[in-house]
Scaffold this active site. Structure first.
Site, PDB file in Angstrom:
ATOM      1  CD  GLU A  59     -18.043   0.845   9.125  1.00  0.00           C
ATOM      2  OE1 GLU A  59     -16.628   1.575   8.346  1.00  0.00           O
ATOM      3  OE2 GLU A  59     -18.785   0.895   9.415  1.00  0.00           O
ATOM      4  CD  GLU A 114     -13.421   5.660   1.482  1.00  0.00           C
ATOM      5  OE1 GLU A 114     -13.844   4.625   2.448  1.00  0.00           O
ATOM      6  OE2 GLU A 114     -12.741   7.040   1.179  1.00  0.00           O
ATOM      7  N   GLY A 116     -10.658  -0.433  -1.132  1.00  0.00           N
ATOM      8  CA  GLY A 116     -10.525  -0.631   0.039  1.00  0.00           C
ATOM      9  C   GLY A 116     -10.543  -2.370   0.962  1.00  0.00           C
ATOM     10  CG  HIS A 172      -1.387  -1.561   1.393  1.00  0.00           C
ATOM     11  ND1 HIS A 172      -2.401  -1.265   1.991  1.00  0.00           N
ATOM     12  CD2 HIS A 172      -2.460  -2.021   0.797  1.00  0.00           C
ATOM     13  CE1 HIS A 172      -3.493  -2.354   2.098  1.00  0.00           C
ATOM     14  NE2 HIS A 172      -3.206  -2.577   0.688  1.00  0.00           N
TER      15      HIS A 172
END
Length: 626
Positions: free
Chosen positions: A339, A287, A281, A178
């Site tokens: 969340e 996203e 994601g 990443h």
């Protein structure tokens, strides 16, 4: 049983659902092929017969970023070779402009990444500059210590080479996952650079702290300590300094434009200056964002929207050392958060691909390739004008790694919201890395990865590591007929657990196929410690060749995957079983494709070939790893 997923190592997360908001011969536009990819919502396919198709150029070393040059040539970076190459958009002829001697390359995320061209390149203004982002190694081959840097080169037209490197900023965070790395030249004459969170709290890095929400102190900025730039989008002056009008976040002004990102590989401007971003994601909720100065985009506390749907944040980095990342339920010693526990001000995405509801059966179809994400690798605004591709007007083009599909996401008139679901266009059995369009708006160029896993487009399977056009540029021309590319249409919504519950009782849950007579529960098929090593390894050899050799090499010498020859980690049977079943970093999980017997045979072959001598991997050990 399905539960909510968290970002974790090994096993594909059971997870958060998404809100739907070699050259191939005779490539034919056809609808008779297998469905292009699995999606949790029905995605319409565009009319591919509007395009001709062909392979423009091949033999590229993982092309990563493409730009249309003022010389009407395609300028591109090659990630693994560290080369900047110029390609003729008509003939495909390649010209080498630069080979880096300090680039550090890994299987997927390290190497020469993004590139931007100064808008005055070749305009006789003295600004014949290109800007590249890449990783270097400050450690050793055995103990790498990578970082990233942005370097400016000057194009010497007489030599037709890139010369005079100038480091604009160095010491940016990088690791083995990443890294993102997109470089964009903004309409405000600033540089924009995206940095992922290095895969922290995930896979092999599951106990590395995730810094996407961590902001720098003033002292760190003064000391040019950029380690907290992980999971951020940066905005820089052309000399690498901090722009005076950058946002002040928590009282500190730095290069940071926005934060809370996972792996933002897509970054591009619309005609009105809107900065669009696409990021990967976890097992759901890729996203599509609009970047606002100072904005917090929620990761890792939130994936997609704050909806408590199927995702929660398990902070493995604060769990006890060596905690089993495959344990279910997750141990109480690992902090876990809904969340809705997130108290920060967050900017919502304008779309996710895709959000699903609690209970979605992640990993149950064909592993991560069939999970409800698309793996967006880039983003490009498209306006058709008078003579362009009318069907794509006022949209963003999003190439995808998993699906080998160009998703066309239409926008509202003001460009601030999406207009319906995306459409799937120009789908082939490849991994799409980047896209550009010719100045006349009619010819689309798509760069493909040289290796990796993708949705299978032919036959009965759903995923494959056989890419039809690896390391290539594919060319699609609007308004012309003919083609040599295997373009397919459609998406397999029916295969998604959103449309149909998990496998029937008579099906093998690993393959979804009806079990052969006498196979289920047949003790005679078990591979035990008393089994003949040579016989079991012999059965595993062709399965290794079909599933593993492309990345690990036919002789276990490594390549995109780890070196297997003389690898002491293979002595640990549970490690081998867990890795084959649940995956490791960017190695795909095979637990949903292969039976326990298949995995035991492959594991035994690996453990007793290439100079290894570690004995049988038993079906009991494989079953325990599940």
């Amino acid at each position: 049983m399905a539960t909510r997923h968290s970002e974790r190592g090994g096993r594909p997360p059971i997870a958060k659902a998404l809100m739907g908001g070699a050259v191939a011969a005779a490539l034919m536009l056809s609808t008779s092929m297998v469905a292009a990819q699995v999606t949790p919502v029905e995605i319409e396919s565009g009319d591919n017969s509007l395009f001709s198709s062909r392979v423009l150029s091949t033999g590229l070393s993982n092309p990563w970023a493409m730009r249309w040059g003022p010389d009407d040539m395609i300028w591109l970076t090659e990630r693994t070779s560290g080369e900047v190459t110029r390609v003729d958009p008509t003939t495909g002829a390649q010209q080498l402009l630069l080979t880096l001697d300090d680039v550090y390359t890994g299987p997927q995320h390290e190497g020469l990444l993004g590139m931007a061209l100064h808008p005055e390149l070749l305009q006789d203004t003295g600004n014949d500059y290109i800007y590249i982002g890449y990783t270097i190694n400050n450690g050793t081959a055995q103990e790498p210590d990578p970082s990233a840097q942005i370097v400016r080169y000057t194009y010497d037209a007489s030599l037709q080479q890139l010369v005079e490197p100038t480091i604009l900023i160095e010491g940016l965070p990088a690791w083995n996952d990443h890294n993102a790395g997109r470089v964009v030249f903004g309409p405000d004459d600033k540089l924009y650079y995206s940095i992922g969170e290095q895969g922290a709290n995930f896979g092999r890095n599951y106990q590395r702290p995730n810094l996407a929400q961590v902001l720098p102190t003033q002292q760190e900025v003064d000391n040019q300590d950029w380690h907290t730039y992980s999971g951020k989008v940066l905005r820089l002056e052309l000399d690498g300094s901090i722009p005076q009008d950058n946002p002040e976040i928590d009282g500190v002004k730095s290069h940071i434009l926005s934060y809370g990102h996972r792996n933002p590989q897509g970054l591009g401007f619309g005609p009105d200056g809107t900065l669009y971003e696409a990021e990967h994601g976890p097992a759901s909720d890729d996203e599509f964002n609009i970047i606002r100065p100072g904005g917090n985009y929620g990761w890792p506390n939130v994936a997609g929207f704050i909806d408590d749907q199927a995702y929660f944040y398990a902070n493995w980095s604060e769990g006890p050392e060596g905690v089993d990342r495959n344990a279910r339920p997750i141990p109480d010693t690992v902090p876990q958060f809904e969340e809705s526990d997130f108290e920060g001000d967050m900017i919502d995405p304008i779309a996710t691909y895709f959000t699903v509801e609690d209970g979605y059966e992640f990993g149950q179809i064909c592993g991560y390739i069939c999970d409800p994400t698309v793996a967006p690798s880039s983003i490009l605004y498209y306006g058709a004008g008078e003579d362009g591709i009318a069907e794509w007007d006022n949209s963003v083009l999003i190439p995808t790694l998993k699906h080998g599909t160009l998703y066309v996401q239409h926008l509202t008139e003001d460009g601030q919201q999406t207009d319906g679901l995306p459409e799937a266009w120009l789908s082939t059995q490849n991994r799409y890395r980047d896209v550009i369009v010719s100045p006349d708006g009619k010819t689309v160029f798509i760069a493909t990865d040289a290796f990796g896993s993708a949705a299978q487009k032919y036959g009965e399977g759903l995923n494959t590591s056989v890419l039809h056009n690896p390391g290539s540029i594919l060319m699609f021309t609007y308004g012309e007929e003919g083609g040599g590319l295997g373009v397919v249409e459609g998406n397999d919504f029916d295969a998604s657990p959103q449309a149909e519950a998990g496998p029937e009782e008579f099906e093998d849950p690993n393959t979804g196929k009806e079990a052969a007579e006498g196979e289920a529960g047949d003790e005679a098929a078990a591979i035990t410690s008393d089994s003949n090593v040579s016989e079991v390894a012999g059965l595993g050899a062709p399965k290794f060749a079909a599933n593993c050799a492309m990345c690990h090499g036919p002789a276990g010498q490594g390549g995109a995957g780890a070196v297997l020859a003389g690898n002491e980690n293979l002595a640990d049977a549970s490690f081998v079983a867990n890795t084959l079943i649940h995956g490791f970093g960017y190695m795909p999980a095979f637990g949903n494709q292969l039976s326990d017997e298949d995995i035991a045979q492959i594991g035994t072959y690996i453990r007793n070939s290439f100079g290894n001598d570690f004995g049988v991997l038993t079906t009991e050990e494989v079953a325990a790893a599940r």
